[in-house]
Design an enzyme around this catalytic site. Structure first.
Site, mmCIF file in Angstrom:
data_model
loop_
_atom_site.group_PDB
_atom_site.id
_atom_site.type_symbol
_atom_site.label_atom_id
_atom_site.label_comp_id
_atom_site.label_asym_id
_atom_site.label_seq_id
_atom_site.Cartn_x
_atom_site.Cartn_y
_atom_site.Cartn_z
ATOM 1 C CG ASP A 67 -108.185 -29.800 68.521
ATOM 2 O OD1 ASP A 67 -107.234 -30.604 68.619
ATOM 3 O OD2 ASP A 67 -108.876 -29.692 67.494
ATOM 4 C CG HIS A 68 -110.032 -33.745 69.401
ATOM 5 N ND1 HIS A 68 -111.170 -34.193 68.777
ATOM 6 C CD2 HIS A 68 -109.440 -32.878 68.533
ATOM 7 C CE1 HIS A 68 -111.264 -33.625 67.575
ATOM 8 N NE2 HIS A 68 -110.222 -32.837 67.398
ATOM 9 C CG ASP A 212 -109.372 -34.259 64.232
ATOM 10 O OD1 ASP A 212 -110.578 -34.122 64.511
ATOM 11 O OD2 ASP A 212 -108.505 -33.403 64.500
#
Lengths: 322, 322
Positions: A67-68, A212
């Site tokens: 997701d990054h 994160d």
């Protein structure tokens, strides 16, 4: 001056209103800029903004979770199809680079420009300079190696002393333009040396963008001079307690407590769990953050844009904010 | 009956109104379905449709170019985060599978379900069966190995002979439901054997979905029984002539000529060069196709949905069409 525009603010999976993580950092249109993280569909999000892959200086990836970073191959492929020629810097953990190399080889990805890889771990000690950006990194705590990027932007500003020029009788117009460019001017029998009428100074701004991370306090040593912190707040604390420690994310409380004790004047929370459907559902995160942090706090939204001024003022440009 | 919904119709790069290639093929909501190609942001497109990754039977990738497969890792990652447990079949060229394996290893991609890989080249000779789908492949001509997927869908339909039931005095209601389920019924002194009142027949539909390809005639041998052909028409012929042969794509003329001589009743053109900005700009492609093909022809748009009936009728469901 530095603009920050959020291109994705959802954790893990996209929702109808929030894409996965990406953040554009730079000055206004047509100037070099940085992309921090590149979740899937970042290039599609960019189509609705003024940022162009042609003027992109570097892409900084915080960690290898999809997701990054899953938007990176498509982003590069499209820049290639659009005939970008300028080299592009990729700052990332080493496995990300290895993945890119496999991707290029196995998916017949042709790039019309050179990729220059910088291993993010070298930026734990050194600073990297590209265009007017100075970039360094901070190691965080997550399920895979994860990093924050500290971005300083410096710009030489040349300002004419307009009052003096009016007082000394040099009419506004092309002659002022010559002075602005550093040329001396001779007008009606009088010298106007650029050095006398041109004031130069450096404008600096500084932002810290976290990946994160379940331990915001790891950023403590990097907070010197930071005017805005962008950091994940995946859950409220009660949900974080229910979910347990495994995902290794921060709650709004944790992030806010850290920003408060580090005396950071502006805080943007992002990377929200998809369980928070819409902006209204996120209000408890904002309320929680405000209980523990008393600076200016914002919840990021997709396409929300902020302007950081050298004064440290941090202005929302396009969206509703707290 | 089979629905086809286009999730992306742009060649190479996404535009504001067209995403890169993906096509959903299946029956209505909550039934097993197939995804043909998975360009970047396919999972984001799916959020705006009724197709769910939980009921997806297989993903068929036509070739390894990024605009046809870069959405695959994110699609799988999100299915994992949404706790899919059912195994998922990936039919693709071998390098695509190798890329997925590297992606899983290097980006810490955890899947909660098993991936079952089928090398597309095995489907050149054999048929693959999953749920009610029969899938075979045809080799095409492109810059990398590229394939078309021929999809047959079979469904057993049990239909009550309502006229006979009315005539023989069995009232509509739960007793009809028992017959429908194959159970014999005894009512007011009379036997109603299911075998007598239940007609079974097989409904079949057949679609042929091409990948990138500069030689539509390669599909000739596979056209038996095909009711609809979905094929690229990246340019009009005049633009194709200017661009030259290198990209190895088809023009609207080429595709239309082939569909005409193969006597295919329905044709959907897709994979349009981004140079054609909006639907209006694509009108020359439609006009060109209509000059060479006299069946029912449509230009695909993102989210356009069509229904293929066993009769061969092919109905646009949601969008403007030619």
């Amino acid at each position: 001056m530095l603009d920050l525009q959020f291109l994705g603010t959802s954790a893990g999976i996209p929702t109808k209103s929030r894409n996965v993580t990406a953040l554009a950092v730079g000055q206004t249109a047509n100037k070099p800029w940085l992309l921090i993280d590149c979740g899937e569909a970042t290039q599609q999000q960019l189509l609705h903004t003024h940022w162009s892959a042609n003027t992109l200086s570097a892409i900084c990836i915080t960690h290898v979770h999809g997701d990054h970073c899953y938007g990176l191959p498509g982003m590069l492929a499209s820049a290639g199809l659009n005939k970008r020629t300028q080299p592009l810097t990729i700052i990332a953990p080493l496995p990300l680079w290895q993945w890119l190399e496999h991707t290029i080889a196995l998916t017949d990805l042709f790039l019309s420009f050179e990729l220059q890889f910088v291993d993010v771990t070298t930026l734990l000690e050194e600073r990297f300079y590209v265009d007017d950006f100075e970039i360094s990194a901070v190691a965080l705590s997550h399920r895979v190696p994860s990093y924050a990027y500290k971005i300083r932007h410096r710009r030489e500003v040349r300002q004419l002393d307009r009052d003096a020029l009016f007082a000394h009788g040099l009419p506004a117009g092309p002659l002022w333009g010559m002075l602005q460019n550093g040329q001396d001017v001779y007008y009606e029998g009088r010298n106007y040396p650029a050095s006398l009428y041109l004031e130069q100074h450096e404008q600096r701004v500084c932002a810290l963008i976290g990946g994160d991370n379940d331990s915001p306090s790891l950023l403590q040593a990097a907070c010197d001079g930071v005017q805005v912190l962008v950091h994940e707040a995946t859950y409220t604390q009660d949900i974080a307690d229910k979910v347990g420690a495994f995902p290794m994310h921060s709650s709004a409380k944790q992030t806010a407590e850290f920003a408060y004790q580090a005396a950071i004047p502006n805080l943007v929370l992002t990377h929200f769990s998809a369980r928070y459907g819409d902006a209204q559902a996120l209000e408890p995160l904002l309320a929680e953050a405000k209980r523990y942090y008393h600076g200016h706090v914002h919840l990021a939204e997709d396409f929300a844009q902020y302007r950081l001024l050298p004064s440290g003022e941090f202005q929302p440009l396009t969206t509703r904010d707290a």
